[in-house]
Design a protein around this motif. Sequence first.
Motif, PDB file in Angstrom:
ATOM      1  N   ASP A 317     -22.389  -6.462  35.683  1.00 45.95           N
ATOM      2  CA  ASP A 317     -21.005  -6.368  35.243  1.00 45.95           C
ATOM      3  C   ASP A 317     -20.648  -4.899  35.021  1.00 45.95           C
ATOM      4  O   ASP A 317     -21.454  -4.005  35.210  1.00 45.95           O
ATOM      5  CB  ASP A 317     -20.773  -7.177  33.960  1.00 45.95           C
ATOM      6  N   ALA A 318     -19.438  -4.668  34.585  1.00 49.90           N
ATOM      7  CA  ALA A 318     -18.955  -3.294  34.425  1.00 49.90           C
ATOM      8  C   ALA A 318     -19.724  -2.538  33.349  1.00 49.90           C
ATOM      9  O   ALA A 318     -19.755  -1.310  33.343  1.00 49.90           O
ATOM     10  CB  ALA A 318     -17.458  -3.304  34.082  1.00 49.90           C
ATOM     11  N   GLY A 319     -20.367  -3.258  32.449  1.00 49.95           N
ATOM     12  CA  GLY A 319     -21.087  -2.591  31.362  1.00 49.95           C
ATOM     13  C   GLY A 319     -22.546  -2.314  31.663  1.00 49.95           C
ATOM     14  O   GLY A 319     -23.318  -2.023  30.745  1.00 49.95           O
ATOM     15  N   ASP A 320     -22.961  -2.429  32.927  1.00 51.43           N
ATOM     16  CA  ASP A 320     -24.361  -2.180  33.283  1.00 51.43           C
ATOM     17  C   ASP A 320     -24.747  -0.754  32.902  1.00 51.43           C
ATOM     18  O   ASP A 320     -24.119   0.207  33.347  1.00 51.43           O
ATOM     19  CB  ASP A 320     -24.557  -2.396  34.779  1.00 51.43           C
ATOM     20  N   PRO A 321     -25.780  -0.578  32.072  1.00 52.92           N
ATOM     21  CA  PRO A 321     -26.083   0.760  31.555  1.00 52.92           C
ATOM     22  C   PRO A 321     -26.913   1.627  32.491  1.00 52.92           C
ATOM     23  O   PRO A 321     -27.130   2.805  32.187  1.00 52.92           O
ATOM     24  CB  PRO A 321     -26.877   0.439  30.280  1.00 52.92           C
ATOM     25  N   PHE A 322     -27.409   1.083  33.588  1.00 53.83           N
ATOM     26  CA  PHE A 322     -28.385   1.828  34.380  1.00 53.83           C
ATOM     27  C   PHE A 322     -27.765   2.724  35.447  1.00 53.83           C
ATOM     28  O   PHE A 322     -28.376   3.671  35.904  1.00 53.83           O
ATOM     29  CB  PHE A 322     -29.387   0.857  35.010  1.00 53.83           C
ATOM     30  N   GLY A 323     -26.551   2.448  35.886  1.00 51.39           N
ATOM     31  CA  GLY A 323     -25.838   3.353  36.749  1.00 51.39           C
ATOM     32  C   GLY A 323     -26.373   3.490  38.154  1.00 51.39           C
ATOM     33  O   GLY A 323     -26.109   4.489  38.824  1.00 51.39           O
ATOM     34  N   VAL A 324     -27.185   2.538  38.632  1.00 51.95           N
ATOM     35  CA  VAL A 324     -27.655   2.567  40.017  1.00 51.95           C
ATOM     36  C   VAL A 324     -27.390   1.206  40.643  1.00 51.95           C
ATOM     37  O   VAL A 324     -27.244   0.195  39.937  1.00 51.95           O
ATOM     38  CB  VAL A 324     -29.172   2.893  40.106  1.00 51.95           C
ATOM     39  N   ALA A 325     -27.340   1.212  41.960  1.00 48.02           N
ATOM     40  CA  ALA A 325     -27.138  -0.062  42.657  1.00 48.02           C
ATOM     41  C   ALA A 325     -28.375  -0.933  42.471  1.00 48.02           C
ATOM     42  O   ALA A 325     -29.490  -0.518  42.786  1.00 48.02           O
ATOM     43  CB  ALA A 325     -26.881   0.200  44.135  1.00 48.02           C
ATOM     44  N   ARG A 326     -28.175  -2.121  41.938  1.00 51.36           N
ATOM     45  CA  ARG A 326     -29.306  -3.033  41.705  1.00 51.36           C
ATOM     46  C   ARG A 326     -29.604  -3.773  43.002  1.00 51.36           C
ATOM     47  O   ARG A 326     -29.041  -4.822  43.263  1.00 51.36           O
ATOM     48  CB  ARG A 326     -28.961  -4.033  40.603  1.00 51.36           C
ATOM     49  N   THR A 327     -30.486  -3.217  43.784  1.00 51.28           N
ATOM     50  CA  THR A 327     -30.897  -3.896  45.009  1.00 51.28           C
ATOM     51  C   THR A 327     -32.413  -3.972  45.040  1.00 51.28           C
ATOM     52  O   THR A 327     -33.108  -3.209  44.352  1.00 51.28           O
ATOM     53  CB  THR A 327     -30.399  -3.155  46.261  1.00 51.28           C
ATOM     54  N   CYS A 328     -32.915  -4.879  45.841  1.00 45.46           N
ATOM     55  CA  CYS A 328     -34.359  -5.006  45.985  1.00 45.46           C
ATOM     56  C   CYS A 328     -34.704  -5.325  47.431  1.00 45.46           C
ATOM     57  O   CYS A 328     -33.882  -5.876  48.182  1.00 45.46           O
ATOM     58  CB  CYS A 328     -34.919  -6.080  45.049  1.00 45.46           C
ATOM     59  N   SER A 329     -35.912  -4.949  47.818  1.00 46.52           N
ATOM     60  CA  SER A 329     -36.439  -5.280  49.147  1.00 46.52           C
ATOM     61  C   SER A 329     -37.523  -6.328  48.966  1.00 46.52           C
ATOM     62  O   SER A 329     -38.296  -6.280  47.997  1.00 46.52           O
ATOM     63  CB  SER A 329     -37.012  -4.035  49.816  1.00 46.52           C
ATOM     64  N   ILE A 330     -37.577  -7.288  49.888  1.00 49.23           N
ATOM     65  CA  ILE A 330     -38.511  -8.409  49.749  1.00 49.23           C
ATOM     66  C   ILE A 330     -39.252  -8.627  51.065  1.00 49.23           C
ATOM     67  O   ILE A 330     -38.629  -8.721  52.135  1.00 49.23           O
ATOM     68  CB  ILE A 330     -37.779  -9.705  49.338  1.00 49.23           C
ATOM     69  N   GLY A 331     -40.562  -8.690  50.968  1.00 44.52           N
ATOM     70  CA  GLY A 331     -41.397  -9.051  52.111  1.00 44.52           C
ATOM     71  C   GLY A 331     -41.983 -10.428  51.896  1.00 44.52           C
ATOM     72  O   GLY A 331     -42.396 -10.773  50.778  1.00 44.52           O
ATOM     73  N   SER A 354     -43.071  -3.143  52.946  1.00 50.31           N
ATOM     74  CA  SER A 354     -42.986  -1.766  53.450  1.00 50.31           C
ATOM     75  C   SER A 354     -42.015  -1.675  54.613  1.00 50.31           C
ATOM     76  O   SER A 354     -41.224  -0.720  54.709  1.00 50.31           O
ATOM     77  CB  SER A 354     -44.383  -1.286  53.878  1.00 50.31           C
ATOM     78  N   GLN A 355     -42.055  -2.669  55.486  1.00 47.02           N
ATOM     79  CA  GLN A 355     -41.125  -2.684  56.620  1.00 47.02           C
ATOM     80  C   GLN A 355     -39.684  -2.800  56.138  1.00 47.02           C
ATOM     81  O   GLN A 355     -38.771  -2.134  56.674  1.00 47.02           O
ATOM     82  CB  GLN A 355     -41.471  -3.858  57.544  1.00 47.02           C
ATOM     83  N   ALA A 356     -39.457  -3.599  55.102  1.00 47.45           N
ATOM     84  CA  ALA A 356     -38.109  -3.752  54.548  1.00 47.45           C
ATOM     85  C   ALA A 356     -37.598  -2.440  53.978  1.00 47.45           C
ATOM     86  O   ALA A 356     -36.425  -2.075  54.154  1.00 47.45           O
ATOM     87  CB  ALA A 356     -38.101  -4.841  53.477  1.00 47.45           C
ATOM     88  N   LYS A 357     -38.452  -1.700  53.309  1.00 51.23           N
ATOM     89  CA  LYS A 357     -38.043  -0.419  52.733  1.00 51.23           C
ATOM     90  C   LYS A 357     -37.819   0.628  53.824  1.00 51.23           C
ATOM     91  O   LYS A 357     -36.895   1.439  53.749  1.00 51.23           O
ATOM     92  CB  LYS A 357     -39.101   0.063  51.735  1.00 51.23           C
ATOM     93  N   GLN A 358     -38.686   0.599  54.845  1.00 49.74           N
ATOM     94  CA  GLN A 358     -38.568   1.597  55.910  1.00 49.74           C
ATOM     95  C   GLN A 358     -37.333   1.381  56.777  1.00 49.74           C
ATOM     96  O   GLN A 358     -36.837   2.322  57.395  1.00 49.74           O
ATOM     97  CB  GLN A 358     -39.820   1.567  56.789  1.00 49.74           C
ATOM     98  N   THR A 359     -36.821   0.168  56.831  1.00 50.74           N
ATOM     99  CA  THR A 359     -35.667  -0.132  57.696  1.00 50.74           C
ATOM    100  C   THR A 359     -34.353  -0.164  56.927  1.00 50.74           C
ATOM    101  O   THR A 359     -33.391  -0.783  57.366  1.00 50.74           O
ATOM    102  CB  THR A 359     -35.892  -1.473  58.410  1.00 50.74           C
ATOM    103  N   GLY A 360     -34.319   0.469  55.746  1.00 52.66           N
ATOM    104  CA  GLY A 360     -33.038   0.616  55.068  1.00 52.66           C
ATOM    105  C   GLY A 360     -32.933   0.021  53.692  1.00 52.66           C
ATOM    106  O   GLY A 360     -31.903   0.135  53.043  1.00 52.66           O
ATOM    107  N   ARG A 361     -33.957  -0.695  53.207  1.00 51.04           N
ATOM    108  CA  ARG A 361     -33.942  -1.316  51.873  1.00 51.04           C
ATOM    109  C   ARG A 361     -32.890  -2.428  51.783  1.00 51.04           C
ATOM    110  O   ARG A 361     -32.155  -2.666  52.720  1.00 51.04           O
ATOM    111  CB  ARG A 361     -33.706  -0.271  50.770  1.00 51.04           C
TER     112      ARG A 361
END
Length: 636
Positions: A317-331, A354-361
């Motif tokens: 939500d708008a009050g997220d304190p971490f200030g980064v895009a919350r994304t994850c890569s999954i193998g 590793s392949q997921a991270k190397q191809t753009g996350r």
Amino acid sequence: MQKDKDTWGELKQQPGLLARRYLLLGVVWLAISDSIAEWLPSGRWQELYLVSKGLLYVVLSALFIHALQRHAIRRFLDSRVALEQLERSYSKLVDNLPLPCFVVHPRQGLILEANRAADDTYGMNGSARRVRSLADLEVSPRAPPPVMNSSMGQCDSLARHRRADGSDVDVRLLTTRLGRAEGDVDLVICFDITAQLREQELQRLRAGTDPLTGLPTRGVLHERIGRAIRDAYGDHQMAVLFIGMDHFKLINDVQGHPAGDLYLRDIAIRIGAFADQDITVGRFGGDEFIVLMTNLKDSGTPVTLAQHIRTAVANTDAGDPFGVARTCSIGIARWPEHGTDADTLLSAGDAALSQAKQTGRDRVVLFDPCMRREASRYVALVQGLRQALALGHLKLRYQPQFCLSTGKVVGIEALSTWKETDGSEIKASEFIPVAERSGQIVELGQWALREALKQLSNWIVGGTYHGPISVNVSPVQLRHPGFVDMVHATIISTGLRTDMVELEITETVALHLDEDLRTSLIRLAGLGVAIAIDDFGRGYSSLSHFKCLPISRVKIDVSFVRNVDRLADSQAIVTSMLQMARALGIGTVAEGVERIEEARWLKDHGCDVVQGYLHARPSSANCLDLARNTMLDPDP
């Protein structure tokens, strides 16, 4: 008890004793009776004696036998009274014990007697049940039937008993064989060990729980995957989801490690919400999580779950304190398609991540057989390293460090090497990351430290070298419980001073220290162990970042040292490093020095020590020339 045994012995010997003494009395009587007759005057007295001689013998014999029997019976009765008193005292003692005690028939197992504690605990004669043997108390046996130790007359066993109130209790049964007049019996004392076993189980669970997130640890996950594979049958399928947080390092670098910890706890809650009887969620380490899915009905289910997890992680939500895009890569890796054992399955999932991270996350990647080469190599290294540690195939090589002012050896770095059975060598740059990821770095690091200190002790005894020795350590070792104590104990066991040991950590590790790692370094420095920053400059950091750390030396990365006499950019960077180190009182070592021109430039600009092929290559201990002087420009 000894008196009672003596009395029983006398009673057993009584018939023989009577016979021998009666025979002796008869022989003596025959010998003296005629002499008595001759001694008496002839006449009436002599005739009277000859007539009553037999009767006199019978009377004397009766008196003699009566005296013997009276003495034996008195001893027996006295012993019996003492035994009865002892048995009453012992029975009273057992009856008043706060522990349940039973007197049991040794062969039939029937309970002959029970004390008050046993009756209170188990309700021996209650209306709900009537207990006739110990088997009536057992819910389920926890061990095979006990075997009596003939030499000690005792044995131990474990069982689970049901008490009178219906609750179950874990007990340790101490059985002692007792001798009684009517035959041997067993005295069984029951010790309640329920709390002890519960505490042991709690400690085991704690050891398998990540303290930050409360999720199962990597070791627990590995065990559960292996158990699920062993229990699989028919067309059973399962999958492993390897989840890595994107841009997590930014949170640590910008907002600090406490914010990073909060972020990981929040992510753990979001992913953990998907756990059920067929889904296990755990923390693999760092910013990586594992999801184990069992009893799969559809091969597409793991991908669907992965997409749901991505959505849950990204939901802010708008009050997220971490200030980064919350994304994850999954193998994703599936069993048995992508691996038939836990190591292979996890390596396949890791390769897909590793392949997921190397191809753009921010994506989901299913393991593909084309990734198998890297995954197979990882598994081979994990298994090979485990065998190498067990069989002693790992060795240490040593590379001296030379003082630029005196040309003498002032330090030695211990480097781990691994030669396979075919003679081929595996580079440390390949097997050390594998050891860190698999957790084997802890055992490897302990071995390296122990061997290095042992060799240093040999050099000192032989009088060939009296300086410090350096050993590399990884963040996995620093986080391991008891690492500092292990280092201290190892130093003490070799008889060395703590200031003769230097531990090297990489600049990357030093830049991202959490509170636990920082505390470990401070404790080590407090013991007198020197701390050095390896590969300094590679992370583009400044020494000002390390002012709060107990750093004694920095090792300038080879990328800046190579051709430093020719490259103006390298000269500017190295000069600033040397000046700042001097201002902070930190020693400097230049790594990878291969040309004398490099060494001369470093000496002229204030570098303290050099290490590299120019002066010595890494070699075994018996091939080192530690007395060699490498002064560049000796005084005329």
